[in-house]
Design an enzyme around this catalytic site. Structure first.
Site, short mmCIF file in Angstrom:
data_model
loop_
_atom_site.label_atom_id
_atom_site.label_comp_id
_atom_site.label_asym_id
_atom_site.label_seq_id
_atom_site.Cartn_x
_atom_site.Cartn_y
_atom_site.Cartn_z
CE LYS A 144 40.09 51.86 73.94
NZ LYS A 144 38.91 52.71 74.16
CE1 TYR A 204 37.71 26.39 50.87
CE2 TYR A 204 38.97 28.30 51.59
CZ TYR A 204 38.74 26.93 51.61
OH TYR A 204 39.54 26.12 52.35
C1 LIG Z 1 39.18 53.95 73.71
C2 LIG Z 1 38.89 55.14 74.53
C3 LIG Z 1 39.57 56.35 74.31
C4 LIG Z 1 40.54 56.56 73.16
O1 LIG Z 1 39.80 56.82 71.99
P1 LIG Z 1 40.54 57.11 70.59
O2 LIG Z 1 39.42 57.42 69.67
O3 LIG Z 1 41.23 55.84 70.23
O4 LIG Z 1 41.48 58.22 70.82
C5 LIG Z 1 39.36 57.38 75.22
N1 LIG Z 1 38.50 57.24 76.24
C6 LIG Z 1 37.79 56.11 76.46
C7 LIG Z 1 36.86 56.02 77.61
C8 LIG Z 1 37.96 55.03 75.62
O5 LIG Z 1 37.26 53.91 75.82
#
Ligand SMILES: *Cc1c(COP(=O)(O)O)cnc(C)c1O
Length: 378
Positions: A40, A267
């Site tokens: 993702k 800044y």
């Molecule tokens: C993002 C996510 C993961 C992976 O989590 P990590 O901490 O990056 O290993 C697993 N399951 C779901 C449902 C997620 O949204």
């Protein structure tokens, strides 16, 4: 250090380290358990296309995404295996999910009916996972009251077939106790799902573990695990195994100048030289995803030496004090994340300094930074 890809700043990604981290997860859970790498948010900012290309030869069970558009993109790249959308999706996206053969996670009976209807009118059978809330609270059927929904949720509807049952851990990076609390609630629900499905229950995959969960409680791995951050080199909590670093961030030195005492910088002029100093202007700023919270507190590595970030980080440039590193010249490469000689800055250290987590640092790296992959084709 990296060779300059003729860019002012860039992200370097090591495919070999990504694959090694994947193999450590796979070996830890054993060959009976499938791996569903989470890709993702453009694979946590590394680039989903390249991550999928690097991991597909290792034969993952499928890939996990959070949005239908992310799954559609993987299909456009030619990936034909399983894609699971692990977050709730708006009803408007369901048609596209069905057409692209994405497996949705379902959190309500209404969503399941809508999925069945959409699939029927497309002349297809959609596959879905029953999402169970065991304490994360952001999605899923309520695990405390499974009797109220399990028949409707797991039985399937015309046009949609249940192929999985999952939950998500909220604190696996902090303690193992809550993992076992969530697991005991979840496993009682899984028993009811299995009873509901009868002889077809063997088709259902059960998945719980994120990266931290894999190393904290692999005994509850079941059919599939869903690692993300560990693959990409982010730590999973104190005292836990460290992944190999995968991501480095580099920038070139655009300007070197010597300034007299009393010169103000950036800044808000939050920094003023106390004595004659040498400053280097790095061609990277918060517009590239370098957290602005590192203003006056973070550092970079130049010629193997840590040099402090001074003044506020701007959108396009960041200044470091190089008074102690005489050799620095314009065109040199500075390391913001990664190692140079014996000096190293991990994404977790940088995140902690910026008051955030590695996930946010990685996904915050903007498209202005080219992703330069090394060792992509072994
Ligand atoms: C993002 C996510 C993961 C992976 O989590 P990590 O901490 O990056 O290993 C697993 N399951 C779901 C449902 C997620 O949204």
């Amino acid at each position: 250090m990296s060779t300059n890809p003729k860019a002012r700043a860039w992200v370097q990604v090591r495919a070999d380290a990504l694959r090694d981290n994947y193999a450590r997860v796979r070996d830890h859970v054993g060959l009976g358990t499938g791996v569903l790498p989470m890709v993702k948010a453009d694979a946590y900012g590394l680039g989903a296309e390249d991550v999928v290309r690097a991991l597909t030869p290792l034969d993952p069970w499928g890939f996990g995404v959070a949005a239908v558009s992310e799954g559609v993109r993987l299909r456009a790249l030619g990936f034909e295996g399983r894609i699971v959308v692990c977050s709730p999706v708006p009803p408007e996206d369901v048609g596209e999910a069905v057409r692209s053969s994405l497996q949705l996670s379902i959190s309500s009976v209404d969503a399941l009916r809508h999925l069945g209807q959409t699939a029927r009118s497309a002349g297809r059978i959609a596959e879905y996972h029953v999402d169970v809330d065991t304490g994360m609270g952001r999605s899923g059927f309520d695990g405390r009251n499974a009797a109220g929904w399990v028949a409707a949720a797991a039985g399937g509807v015309d046009g949609a077939r249940c192929v999985g049952c999952c939950t998500h851990l909220h604190s696996a990076d902090e303690n193992g106790e809550t993992v076992h609390e969530q697991w005991s609630l979840f496993s009682a629900v899984v028993d009811q799902v299995v009873a509901e499905r009868g002889p077809e229950a063997s088709e259902i995959v059960v998945h719980v573990l994120n990266s931290a969960g894999v190393f904290r409680a692999s005994e509850v791995a079941r059919s599939v695990v869903r690692p993300g951050i560990f693959l990409y080199g982010g730590g999973i909590g104190p005292g836990q195994p460290q992944p190999q670093p995968v991501v480095s961030v580099f920038s070139t030195v655009g300007l070197v100048r010597s300034v007299p005492a009393g010169t103000t910088l950036g800044y808000g002029s939050t920094y003023r030289s106390e004595r004659p100093e040498r400053w280097a202007t790095l061609c990277i700023g918060y517009g590239d995803g370098l957290p602005r919270a590192l203003s006056n507190r973070g550092c970079a590595i130049l010629h193997g030496t840590m040099v402090p970030i001074i003044g506020r980080i701007s959108m396009d440039v960041t200044v470091v004090d190089i008074s102690d590193v005489e050799a620095v010249r314009e065109g040199d490469v500075a390391t913001l994340i990664g190692s140079d000689g014996s000096a190293a800055r991990t994404i977790d250290e940088v995140a902690a300094e910026a008051g955030t987590i590695s996930y946010e640092v990685l996904t915050g790296l903007t498209s202005r930074l080219p992703r330069v992959w090394t060792d992509q084709d072994p």
